[in-house]
Design a protein around this motif. Structure first.
Motif, mmCIF file in Angstrom:
data_model
loop_
_atom_site.group_PDB
_atom_site.id
_atom_site.type_symbol
_atom_site.label_atom_id
_atom_site.label_comp_id
_atom_site.label_asym_id
_atom_site.label_seq_id
_atom_site.Cartn_x
_atom_site.Cartn_y
_atom_site.Cartn_z
ATOM 1 N N GLY A 36 0.862 -1.165 0.000
ATOM 2 C CA GLY A 36 0.000 0.000 0.000
ATOM 3 C C GLY A 36 0.908 1.227 0.000
ATOM 4 N N ARG A 37 0.359 2.385 -0.287
ATOM 5 C CA ARG A 37 1.178 3.593 -0.389
ATOM 6 C C ARG A 37 1.932 3.903 0.895
ATOM 7 N NH1 ARG A 37 0.866 8.361 1.439
ATOM 8 N NH2 ARG A 37 -1.304 8.142 2.039
ATOM 9 N N ASN A 38 1.276 3.829 2.051
ATOM 10 C CA ASN A 38 1.955 4.178 3.302
ATOM 11 C C ASN A 38 3.155 3.279 3.570
ATOM 12 O OD1 ASN A 38 0.186 6.274 3.894
ATOM 13 N ND2 ASN A 38 -1.167 4.956 5.089
ATOM 14 N N THR A 39 2.969 1.989 3.445
ATOM 15 C CA THR A 39 4.068 1.053 3.679
ATOM 16 C C THR A 39 5.167 1.270 2.654
ATOM 17 O OG1 THR A 39 2.536 -0.548 4.620
ATOM 18 C CG2 THR A 39 4.689 -1.378 3.934
ATOM 19 N N TYR A 40 4.784 1.450 1.392
ATOM 20 C CA TYR A 40 5.764 1.707 0.341
ATOM 21 C C TYR A 40 6.611 2.930 0.685
ATOM 22 C CZ TYR A 40 7.832 3.229 -4.013
ATOM 23 O OH TYR A 40 8.732 3.649 -4.959
ATOM 24 N N GLU A 41 5.973 4.002 1.122
ATOM 25 C CA GLU A 41 6.718 5.227 1.414
ATOM 26 C C GLU A 41 7.671 5.041 2.589
ATOM 27 O OE1 GLU A 41 3.733 8.321 1.591
ATOM 28 O OE2 GLU A 41 3.728 8.496 -0.596
ATOM 29 N N LEU A 42 7.286 4.240 3.578
ATOM 30 C CA LEU A 42 8.216 3.926 4.665
ATOM 31 C C LEU A 42 9.432 3.166 4.129
ATOM 32 C CD1 LEU A 42 5.711 2.793 7.441
ATOM 33 C CD2 LEU A 42 7.115 4.873 7.451
ATOM 34 N N MET A 43 9.187 2.216 3.253
ATOM 35 C CA MET A 43 10.267 1.413 2.667
ATOM 36 C C MET A 43 11.148 2.279 1.760
ATOM 37 S SD MET A 43 9.612 -1.583 3.923
ATOM 38 C CE MET A 43 10.035 -3.037 3.015
ATOM 39 N N GLU A 44 10.507 3.069 0.921
ATOM 40 C CA GLU A 44 11.211 3.922 -0.039
ATOM 41 C C GLU A 44 12.096 4.944 0.677
ATOM 42 O OE1 GLU A 44 9.672 6.627 -3.742
ATOM 43 O OE2 GLU A 44 8.687 6.946 -1.803
ATOM 44 N N GLY A 45 11.658 5.397 1.849
ATOM 45 C CA GLY A 45 12.410 6.396 2.593
ATOM 46 C C GLY A 45 13.639 5.847 3.290
ATOM 47 N N ALA A 46 13.754 4.533 3.400
ATOM 48 C CA ALA A 46 14.867 3.957 4.162
ATOM 49 C C ALA A 46 15.782 3.051 3.343
ATOM 50 C CB ALA A 46 14.302 3.160 5.342
ATOM 51 N N TRP A 47 15.224 2.105 2.611
ATOM 52 C CA TRP A 47 16.024 1.012 2.058
ATOM 53 C C TRP A 47 16.918 1.349 0.875
ATOM 54 C CZ3 TRP A 47 17.055 -2.304 5.460
ATOM 55 C CH2 TRP A 47 16.135 -2.587 6.462
ATOM 56 N N PRO A 48 16.581 2.249 -0.030
ATOM 57 C CA PRO A 48 17.522 2.552 -1.117
ATOM 58 C C PRO A 48 18.873 3.065 -0.592
ATOM 59 C CG PRO A 48 15.351 3.323 -1.712
ATOM 60 C CD PRO A 48 15.274 2.906 -0.263
ATOM 61 N N VAL A 50 20.224 2.343 2.346
ATOM 62 C CA VAL A 50 20.913 1.211 2.982
ATOM 63 C C VAL A 50 21.561 0.323 1.917
ATOM 64 C CG1 VAL A 50 20.616 -0.850 4.422
ATOM 65 C CG2 VAL A 50 19.412 1.262 5.008
ATOM 66 N N ALA A 51 20.888 0.132 0.791
ATOM 67 C CA ALA A 51 21.416 -0.713 -0.285
ATOM 68 C C ALA A 51 22.761 -0.196 -0.797
ATOM 69 C CB ALA A 51 20.415 -0.794 -1.438
ATOM 70 N N ALA A 56 26.690 -0.300 6.164
ATOM 71 C CA ALA A 56 25.475 -0.903 6.740
ATOM 72 C C ALA A 56 25.768 -2.349 7.137
ATOM 73 C CB ALA A 56 24.337 -0.863 5.720
ATOM 74 N N PRO A 57 25.118 -2.855 8.177
ATOM 75 C CA PRO A 57 25.301 -4.264 8.547
ATOM 76 C C PRO A 57 24.988 -5.181 7.362
ATOM 77 C CG PRO A 57 24.095 -3.096 10.250
ATOM 78 C CD PRO A 57 24.210 -2.156 9.081
ATOM 79 N N ARG A 58 25.727 -6.263 7.251
ATOM 80 C CA ARG A 58 25.624 -7.178 6.117
ATOM 81 C C ARG A 58 24.176 -7.580 5.803
ATOM 82 N NH1 ARG A 58 23.798 -11.860 5.717
ATOM 83 N NH2 ARG A 58 23.927 -12.207 7.953
ATOM 84 N N ALA A 59 23.457 -8.086 6.792
ATOM 85 C CA ALA A 59 22.103 -8.592 6.543
ATOM 86 C C ALA A 59 21.161 -7.481 6.096
ATOM 87 C CB ALA A 59 21.562 -9.293 7.788
ATOM 88 N N MET A 60 21.280 -6.303 6.690
ATOM 89 C CA MET A 60 20.435 -5.172 6.283
ATOM 90 C C MET A 60 20.732 -4.775 4.847
ATOM 91 S SD MET A 60 20.297 -2.634 9.580
ATOM 92 C CE MET A 60 19.320 -1.416 8.701
ATOM 93 N N ARG A 61 22.012 -4.717 4.517
ATOM 94 C CA ARG A 61 22.397 -4.302 3.164
ATOM 95 C C ARG A 61 21.944 -5.327 2.125
ATOM 96 N NH1 ARG A 61 27.859 -3.449 0.213
ATOM 97 N NH2 ARG A 61 27.208 -1.819 -1.240
ATOM 98 N N TRP A 84 11.486 4.967 -7.200
ATOM 99 C CA TRP A 84 12.323 3.868 -6.710
ATOM 100 C C TRP A 84 12.365 2.767 -7.764
ATOM 101 C CZ3 TRP A 84 10.952 0.645 -1.734
ATOM 102 C CH2 TRP A 84 12.071 -0.094 -1.334
ATOM 103 N N GLN A 85 13.550 2.283 -8.011
ATOM 104 C CA GLN A 85 13.817 1.262 -9.022
ATOM 105 C C GLN A 85 12.814 0.107 -8.955
ATOM 106 O OE1 GLN A 85 17.932 0.020 -8.930
ATOM 107 N NE2 GLN A 85 17.402 -2.047 -9.518
#
Length: 176
Positions: A36-48, A50-51, A56-61, A84-85
């Motif tokens: 959903g949009r809210n969850t996506y925006e939380l993910m989009e705001g953090a994970w790119p 970290v990648a 970053a810690p190995r497992a997170m990266r 986001w890609q």
């Protein structure tokens, strides 16, 4: 049979290397993610970020890199641009669009969005559930499957206990 799974969302929890490895492996087995949009925006705001973070810690990266590469479908009535890609907006009638996504995604779709999961469950579009239980009582956060019209019976397929006390539960819809 197509697999369509609900991925548990947390606002508080024990998120360590072992749990990130679990989610990464689950994501590797699946063909796409659905947010959903809210969850996506939380993910989009953090994970790119970290990648791309060498520190970053190995497992997170590794999780972030796999998420970046994975096809991500987003349900949103208020947003149309998703930079986001590998992100695709779900268009048209939601039930028809998700049914078509299930059909074309041979390895299944992981769903990460409490409200969206409830709607999909109401339509009978979720086949399996991956729910992670943390040994924490927070007293707040999203309620999974709030507002369903009737009870759903599930069959437990497996459990996995992590060193932290977290439990990963794998269910499927019980026949009949």
């Amino acid at each position: 049979m197509q697999r369509f799974q609900r991925r548990g969302i947390h606002t508080q929890g024990i998120v360590d290397d072992e749990l990130h490895d679990y989610w990464r492996q689950l994501m590797e087995q699946s063909g796409a993610m659905l947010f959903g949009r809210n969850t996506y925006e939380l993910m989009e705001g953090a994970w790119p970020a970290v990648a791309r973070d060498e520190k970053a810690p190995r497992a997170m990266r590794e999780w972030a890199q796999k998420l970046e590469a994975k096809a991500k479908y987003v349900v949103s009535g208020s947003r149309s641009e998703f930079p986001w890609q590998n992100t695709i907006k779900v268009e048209g009638d939601l039930r028809e669009a998700i049914s078509a996504l299930k059909e074309k995604t041979e390895r299944g779709v992981l769903v990460g969005a409490p409200k969206l999961a409830a709607a999909l469950e109401e339509w009978g579009l979720i086949d399996e559930y991956r729910i992670v239980v943390h040994p924490i009582i927070s007293g707040r956060g999203p309620t999974l499957f709030h507002g369903l019209s009737s009870a759903r019976h599930l069959e437990l397929l497996s459990t996995q206990r992590f060193k932290s006390g977290v439990q990963a539960l794998h269910f499927r819809r019980k026949a009949g």
